[in-house]
Design an enzyme around this catalytic site. Structure first.
Site, mmCIF file in Angstrom:
data_model
loop_
_atom_site.group_PDB
_atom_site.id
_atom_site.type_symbol
_atom_site.label_atom_id
_atom_site.label_comp_id
_atom_site.label_asym_id
_atom_site.label_seq_id
_atom_site.Cartn_x
_atom_site.Cartn_y
_atom_site.Cartn_z
ATOM 1 N N ARG A 175 -2.503 29.299 -10.862
ATOM 2 C CA ARG A 175 -1.262 30.065 -10.635
ATOM 3 C C ARG A 175 -0.319 29.771 -11.793
ATOM 4 O O ARG A 175 -0.065 28.610 -12.111
ATOM 5 C CB ARG A 175 -0.587 29.669 -9.323
ATOM 6 C CG ARG A 175 0.856 30.185 -9.238
ATOM 7 C CD ARG A 175 1.527 29.949 -7.916
ATOM 8 N NE ARG A 175 1.010 30.855 -6.908
ATOM 9 C CZ ARG A 175 1.636 31.118 -5.758
ATOM 10 N NH1 ARG A 175 2.806 30.559 -5.485
ATOM 11 N NH2 ARG A 175 1.113 31.947 -4.892
ATOM 12 N N HIS A 201 -1.246 39.576 -8.026
ATOM 13 C CA HIS A 201 -1.416 38.579 -6.948
ATOM 14 C C HIS A 201 -2.590 39.048 -6.070
ATOM 15 O O HIS A 201 -2.406 39.470 -4.924
ATOM 16 C CB HIS A 201 -0.123 38.476 -6.140
ATOM 17 C CG HIS A 201 -0.045 37.255 -5.269
ATOM 18 N ND1 HIS A 201 -0.990 36.246 -5.304
ATOM 19 C CD2 HIS A 201 0.873 36.866 -4.337
ATOM 20 C CE1 HIS A 201 -0.656 35.303 -4.435
ATOM 21 N NE2 HIS A 201 0.465 35.651 -3.838
ATOM 22 N N GLN A 206 -3.557 37.763 -2.351
ATOM 23 C CA GLN A 206 -2.634 38.219 -1.304
ATOM 24 C C GLN A 206 -3.065 39.575 -0.741
ATOM 25 O O GLN A 206 -2.870 39.865 0.448
ATOM 26 C CB GLN A 206 -1.218 38.314 -1.891
ATOM 27 C CG GLN A 206 -0.153 38.735 -0.908
ATOM 28 C CD GLN A 206 0.237 37.636 0.064
ATOM 29 O OE1 GLN A 206 0.497 36.515 -0.337
ATOM 30 N NE2 GLN A 206 0.303 37.964 1.348
ATOM 31 N N ASP A 234 9.310 42.444 -0.931
ATOM 32 C CA ASP A 234 9.068 41.150 -1.573
ATOM 33 C C ASP A 234 10.423 40.634 -2.034
ATOM 34 O O ASP A 234 11.407 41.391 -2.071
ATOM 35 C CB ASP A 234 8.104 41.360 -2.768
ATOM 36 C CG ASP A 234 7.654 40.051 -3.413
ATOM 37 O OD1 ASP A 234 7.834 38.972 -2.795
ATOM 38 O OD2 ASP A 234 7.114 40.103 -4.540
ATOM 39 N N CYS A 249 4.757 38.929 1.950
ATOM 40 C CA CYS A 249 3.866 37.858 1.469
ATOM 41 C C CYS A 249 4.461 36.483 1.712
ATOM 42 O O CYS A 249 3.727 35.502 1.765
ATOM 43 C CB CYS A 249 3.539 38.070 -0.006
ATOM 44 S SG CYS A 249 4.953 37.974 -1.112
ATOM 45 N N ARG A 289 -4.224 34.361 4.695
ATOM 46 C CA ARG A 289 -4.453 33.845 3.338
ATOM 47 C C ARG A 289 -5.604 32.854 3.364
ATOM 48 O O ARG A 289 -6.418 32.799 2.446
ATOM 49 C CB ARG A 289 -3.195 33.141 2.789
ATOM 50 C CG ARG A 289 -1.940 33.977 2.659
ATOM 51 C CD ARG A 289 -2.074 35.137 1.732
ATOM 52 N NE ARG A 289 -2.574 34.777 0.411
ATOM 53 C CZ ARG A 289 -1.871 34.125 -0.532
ATOM 54 N NH1 ARG A 289 -0.610 33.805 -0.332
ATOM 55 N NH2 ARG A 289 -2.417 33.835 -1.708
HETATM 56 N N1 NVA Z 1 6.800 38.308 -6.398
HETATM 57 C C1 NVA Z 1 6.815 36.978 -5.836
HETATM 58 C C2 NVA Z 1 5.615 36.753 -4.972
HETATM 59 C C3 NVA Z 1 5.584 35.409 -4.295
HETATM 60 C C4 NVA Z 1 4.346 35.169 -3.489
HETATM 61 C C5 NVA Z 1 6.880 35.949 -6.942
HETATM 62 O O1 NVA Z 1 6.144 36.082 -7.920
HETATM 63 O O2 NVA Z 1 7.678 35.017 -6.838
HETATM 64 N N1 CP Z 2 2.573 34.458 -0.597
HETATM 65 C C1 CP Z 2 2.363 33.407 -1.412
HETATM 66 O O1 CP Z 2 1.679 33.470 -2.439
HETATM 67 O O2 CP Z 2 2.947 32.267 -0.962
HETATM 68 P P1 CP Z 2 3.060 30.895 -1.762
HETATM 69 O O3 CP Z 2 3.964 31.146 -2.946
HETATM 70 O O4 CP Z 2 3.629 29.936 -0.775
HETATM 71 O O5 CP Z 2 1.695 30.491 -2.219
#
Ligand code: NVA
Ligand code: CP
Length: 334
Positions: free
Chosen positions: A108, A135, A138, A231, A272, A319
């Site tokens: 990540r 992502h 997800q 989101d 998410c 998830r």
């Molecule tokens: N768009 C958000 C998704 C988090 C799971 C981010 O990248 O922070």
């Molecule tokens: N939805 C998601 O990716 O959650 P986290 O950032 O907690 O992994």
């Protein structure tokens, strides 16, 4: 044709056929059932997986850890400051080292190119646990949740409200196009997806019968929708200075009682997570103090988030089952 994903990387939804994605959804369902009926087999016994996180996580990290452990694998977690990667050691060298020790690598981080580079130099599957652009893990959780809630994707009208240039929006657009879904984006023009993303979707939609509507009119996007999602307005890695502009641009697209009144009576709400739906977080309180908004939520109001329409926690649990399926399909003994 039988699906075989052994040895494959999982970097973007776009890299997989609809049949392969459906296979992963079916496997997730089976693994979920096996876990709860105590018939789960350790398909990853003797395997080692490493999780590289350059950004924080609750769900993704825990899903990879529990998923691997449920399947008999060992896990190493490396947090944002826990390795030389990107500081003293290149992505290529990191990949070549880790893939000699591990059977699978989760990553990540920021630019999507990093995970592509990791995959290029890795001899073992690399799984994208979120980049600025995509992502993909997800998406399987969200679609499994939709199947569970609605039984089918047939005729599903899917509406997303918010920043349509981020990892979630991109992934939703391509996933919908893979499955022939009627996808609507409610967002101001400034936050619409790039032409490249729109073209990718158009090409897929031509084959699958799906559609993509971009509209600045939130009511049009919500009209008759079966799935409503949003989101955070500011994603991880973005500077906090963008909050002011995002609030101004996105307040009209907040998922609230007025917006959902245009949706289908039995719509489901997905998020998410994490979500700003109340003032129980420090960030939400800071936003409230600075901009005087968010008393009752930002991207979604608390009444919608806590309503019977909300499947956000089932989605979060999924998830686990879907990430487990990705690992089992690519490195497991099945
Ligand atoms: N768009 C958000 C998704 C988090 C799971 C981010 O990248 O922070
Ligand atoms: N939805 C998601 O990716 O959650 P986290 O950032 O907690 O992994």
């Amino acid at each position: 044709m039988a699906v075989n994903l052994k040895g494959r990387h999982f970097l973007r939804v776009a890299d997989f056929s609809t049949e392969e994605l459906q296979y992963l959804l079916d496997l997730s369902k089976q693994l979920k059932n096996d876990k709860f009926t105590k018939r789960e087999k350790p398909n990853m016994a003797g395997k080692n997986v490493v999780l590289l996180f350059q950004k924080d996580s609750t769900r993704t990290r825990c899903a990879f850890e529990v998923g691997a452990m449920d399947q008999g694998a060992n896990v190493t977690y490396i947090g944002p400051s826990g390795s030389h990667m990107g500081t003293k050691e290149s992505i290529a060298d990191t990949a070549r080292v880790l893939s000699r020790m591990y059977d699978g690598i989760e990553f990540r981080g920021n630019e999507h190119q990093i995970v592509e580079d990791l995959a290029k130099y890795s001899h073992v599957p690399v799984w994208n646990g979120l980049t600025d652009e995509w992502h993909p893990t997800q998406m399987l959780a969200d679609y499994l949740t939709i199947f569970e809630a609605r039984g089918t994707l047939l005729g599903t009208k899917f509406a997303y409200f918010g920043d349509a240039r981020n990892n979630m929006a991109h992934s939703y657009i391509i996933m919908a196009a893979k499955f022939g879904v009627d996808m609507r984006i409610g967002a101001p023009k400034e936050l619409w997806p790039s032409q490249e993303i729109q073209d990718m979707a158009a090409e897929l939609n031509e084959q699958t019968g799906g559609s993509l509507l971009l509209t600045e009119d939130a009511k049009v996007a919500a009209d008759g929708a079966n799935v409503i999602t949003t989101d955070v307005w500011v994603s991880m890695g973005e500077p906090k200075e963008v909050w002011k502009e995002r609030i101004e641009l996105l307040l009209p697209y907040q998922v609230n009682s007025e917006l959902i009144s245009y949706a289908s009576d039995d719509f489901i709400f997905l998020h998410c997570l994490p979500a700003f739906h109340d003032l129980e977080t420090q960030v939400a309180r800071d936003i409230k103090e600075t901009f005087d908004v968010g008393e009752n939520g930002l991207e979604v109001t608390n009444d919608v988030f806590e309503s019977k329409h909300s499947y956000a926690f089932q989605e979060a649990e999924n998830r686990l089952h879907t990430i487990k399926a990705i690992m089992v399909a690519t490195i497991g003994n099945i």
